[in-house]
Scaffold this motif. Structure first.
Motif, PDB file in Angstrom:
ATOM      1  N   ASN A 182       0.833  -1.209   0.000  1.00 58.02           N
ATOM      2  CA  ASN A 182       0.000   0.000   0.000  1.00 58.02           C
ATOM      3  C   ASN A 182       0.865   1.254   0.000  1.00 58.02           C
ATOM      4  O   ASN A 182       0.597   2.209  -0.745  1.00 58.02           O
ATOM      5  N   THR A 185     -10.275   4.578  -0.116  1.00 55.32           N
ATOM      6  CA  THR A 185      -9.366   4.050  -1.132  1.00 55.32           C
ATOM      7  C   THR A 185      -7.991   4.687  -0.950  1.00 55.32           C
ATOM      8  O   THR A 185      -7.830   5.666  -0.212  1.00 55.32           O
ATOM      9  N   ILE A 186      -7.005   4.154  -1.649  1.00 58.79           N
ATOM     10  CA  ILE A 186      -5.670   4.746  -1.553  1.00 58.79           C
ATOM     11  C   ILE A 186      -5.615   6.104  -2.253  1.00 58.79           C
ATOM     12  O   ILE A 186      -4.697   6.897  -2.004  1.00 58.79           O
ATOM     13  N   TYR A 229      -7.046   6.379   6.612  1.00 62.43           N
ATOM     14  CA  TYR A 229      -6.858   4.982   6.224  1.00 62.43           C
ATOM     15  C   TYR A 229      -8.013   4.110   6.723  1.00 62.43           C
ATOM     16  O   TYR A 229      -8.731   4.463   7.655  1.00 62.43           O
ATOM     17  N   ASN A 263      -8.221  -1.756   4.801  1.00 58.28           N
ATOM     18  CA  ASN A 263      -7.682  -2.181   3.507  1.00 58.28           C
ATOM     19  C   ASN A 263      -6.641  -1.227   2.946  1.00 58.28           C
ATOM     20  O   ASN A 263      -5.964  -1.569   1.966  1.00 58.28           O
ATOM     21  N   THR A 264      -6.520  -0.045   3.522  1.00 60.21           N
ATOM     22  CA  THR A 264      -5.588   0.951   2.979  1.00 60.21           C
ATOM     23  C   THR A 264      -4.570   1.407   4.018  1.00 60.21           C
ATOM     24  O   THR A 264      -4.015   2.490   3.896  1.00 60.21           O
TER      25      THR A 264
END
Length: 571
Positions: A371, A438-439, A518, A521-522
């Motif tokens: 990530n 999301t990133i 964050y 998942n990120t």
């Protein structure tokens, strides 16, 4: 000099589009945060409950118990760290630039090496070295029978860590000023009978005062807004700081988001004021020291003090870089991180690569590493493209709106990372375009935060390119795109690569900005290190810190190689 680019609708539209984009990236999050500090409900970018306007959030923050100690700890340690950084940085600059100390050129490199040690890693290392009970230094002191104890969890301890890792900022300012000084001023004083100490105090120091003051104010701003070191070293000593308090306010149940916004705005006002003062000092012209007739700087002869001062200068490298990384390597290679005497420290039976095996087999660690690499790469690519376009308009054209672009890109220098993160949380969480979680939200936040560094690095290369080169290209029939590809970009390549490396390194090591952005998942590598540290997984954190440092070192070295390759530049 700037090019006379025609004020065509397309060119003006491009400037307007950049202004809107930068406004969304930089101005909108801060604006939502400021508005939210006056609301009684959580702020939203698309909907504000104006009926709930109140100063109550500021009143809650200022009158709440503990605000005084938090403010005192933040300003006090920042002031102590700034004083130490000024003393260390200016002393190293004088030794490296104006004296005959052995290894002057090597000392010039040593002085800036702490810039490549992330504050989070530095804090981890000094916790291992100097915690009051189990720090390696204290164990060695006890074993030697010394009654002295080093407490890194104190005002003095945190101030020391601040000073040694932020001295390079002062060094860069002071060294530049010393190199530009007219040496005849010192020569004249010496010929008039003044001794070395008197020349230093009455000639040299006053002439570099503007540079030292400007760098000191910059360091003070950076230390006020710092999160990593206070979070690791302040909390165990019951010392609380503004940046950490903002994080705590959002993390409690129920979250005090409006109070956090108010505290963030107060922090923002302080940093903006200090940055304006710093800018005013930098732009002063009352200390002119570069004369039309220059002469080679004759190094100050230190006599018998040469070697002791050289040892002290290189001891800075030992204190700031070597010793902390030795401590991290030592902890990462031990099966058992608990020891209370020298015999236990030297027990080779405890050596193992288990922590590295755990790190590379843990899906959380590996996932956060990927990530971080993805976010840093995205920040680098998007940031370079965006700020090349911005810097080109600012430095190479006379298009209307270019000064506004320049102003917007420099704004984040006064905005703490944790404020940018909090602003992004409240401004983008309610915009229905699917960025939050999301990133991409992390990438945009980093692109915003590091705008000054990227735009200035690229702009410094662009201003060195004479407009005649572009004009000649166009007279020969080349279009704008070909001129950029064949002339401007190759010549500006060193600055673009510098900006790319800066963006990658700064985003890969950043912690505070991502705290509110964050998800599971990120999560990023720095956040995972901080989380494991809070859980007590010291050995794993040490291994992860070494991995992060190795990646940053490889990136920096690769950037040096690419920047010095003239063949690739001509292709």
């Amino acid at each position: 000099m700037t090019l006379r680019v025609p004020h065509s609708p397309a060119a003006i539209g491009g400037v307007a589009a950049l202004l809107v984009l930068l406004g969304l990236l930089i101005v909108l999050p801060v604006g939502v945060l400021v508005i939210g500090s006056f609301l009684s409900e959580a702020p939203r970018a698309l909907h504000f409950d104006w009926s709930g306007l109140t100063f109550g959030n500021y009143r809650n923050v200022i009158t709440a118990g503990g605000f005084g100690p938090v403010l005192a700890a933040t300003l006090g340690t920042a002031l102590a760290g700034t004083a130490g950084a000024v003393l260390v940085g200016s002393s190293l600059a004088w030794l490296a630039v104006r004296t005959d100390v052995p290894g002057r050129r090597a000392l010039d490199v040593v002085a800036v090496m702490p810039l490549f040690v992330p504050p989070l890693i530095g804090a981890f290392a000094w916790d291992i070295l100097a915690s009051p009970r189990a720090g390696i230094i204290n164990i060695l002191l006890r074993s030697a029978g010394a009654s002295v104890k080093v407490n890194i969890y104190s005002f003095a301890g945190i101030g020391l860590v601040y000073a040694i890792y932020y001295a390079p900022y002062v060094y860069l300012f002071a060294a530049a000023a010393l190199r530009n000084m007219d040496a005849t001023l010192e020569e004249a004083a010496a010929m008039s009978g003044a001794g070395r100490l008197r020349v230093l105090c009455q000639i040299t120091l006053p002439l570099v005062t503007p540079a030292v003051l400007a760098s000191g104010l910059l360091v003070f701003v950076l230390l006020i807004e710092l999160f990593a070191i206070p979070a690791v070293l302040g909390e165990p000593g019951n010392l609380h700081f503004i940046a950490v308090r903002i994080w705590d306010m959002v993390g409690v149940t129920p979250p005090r988001v409006n109070d956090a916004s108010a505290l963030g705005v107060l922090m923002l006002l302080v940093t903006v004021a200090l940055v304006l003062i710093q800018h005013k000092i930098v732009s002063r012209r009352s200390y002119v020291t570069v004369a039309g007739k220059g002469q080679r700087v004759r190094p100050v002869a230190l006599g018998a003090a040469r070697w002791p001062l050289a040892i002290g200068g290189f001891g800075y490298l030992l204190l700031v870089v070597v010793l902390p990384y030795v401590a991290l390597l030592f902890i990462s290679l031990r099966r058992n991180i608990f020891f209370n005497n020298v015999t236990a420290i030297l027990d080779t039976r405890q050596l193992s690569l288990d922590q590295f095996r755990i790190a590379f087999s843990d899906p959380v660690v590996v996932g956060t590493l990927w990530n971080s690499l993805a976010v840093s790469t995205g920040t680098m690519v998007i940031g370079c493209v965006l700020y090349f376009a911005t810097a080109y308009i600012v430095h190479r054209t006379r298009l209307p709106g270019r000064r506004a672009l320049d102003l917007v890109t420099v704004l984040p220098v006064a905005i703490p990372g944790i404020i940018i993160g909090l602003g992004y949380l409240w401004s983008w969480i309610s915009i229905p375009i699917g960025l939050y979680g999301t990133i991409w939200i992390l990438i945009l936040a980093y692109v915003s935060q590091f705008a000054p560094q990227a735009s200035r690095a690229i702009g410094a290369s662009l201003v060195q390119i004479h407009p005649e080169l572009e004009e000649s290209s166009r007279l020969c029939g080349a279009g704008f795109a070909m001129t950029l590809r064949r002339i401007v970009i190759p010549l500006a390549r060193p600055g673009v690569i510098s900006a790319a490396i800066l963006l990658f390194v700064l985003s890969f090591r950043e912690l505070a900005t991502a705290l509110f952005l964050y998800t599971s998942n990120t999560q990023l590598f720095s956040l995972a290190m901080f989380d494991f540290w809070q859980r007590g997984s010291t050995g794993l954190v040490a291994a992860m810190a070494l991995v992060q440092s190795a990646i940053l070192l490889v990136v920096v070295l690769l950037g040096q190689v690419l920047r010095q390759d003239p063949v690739a530049a001509g292709r």
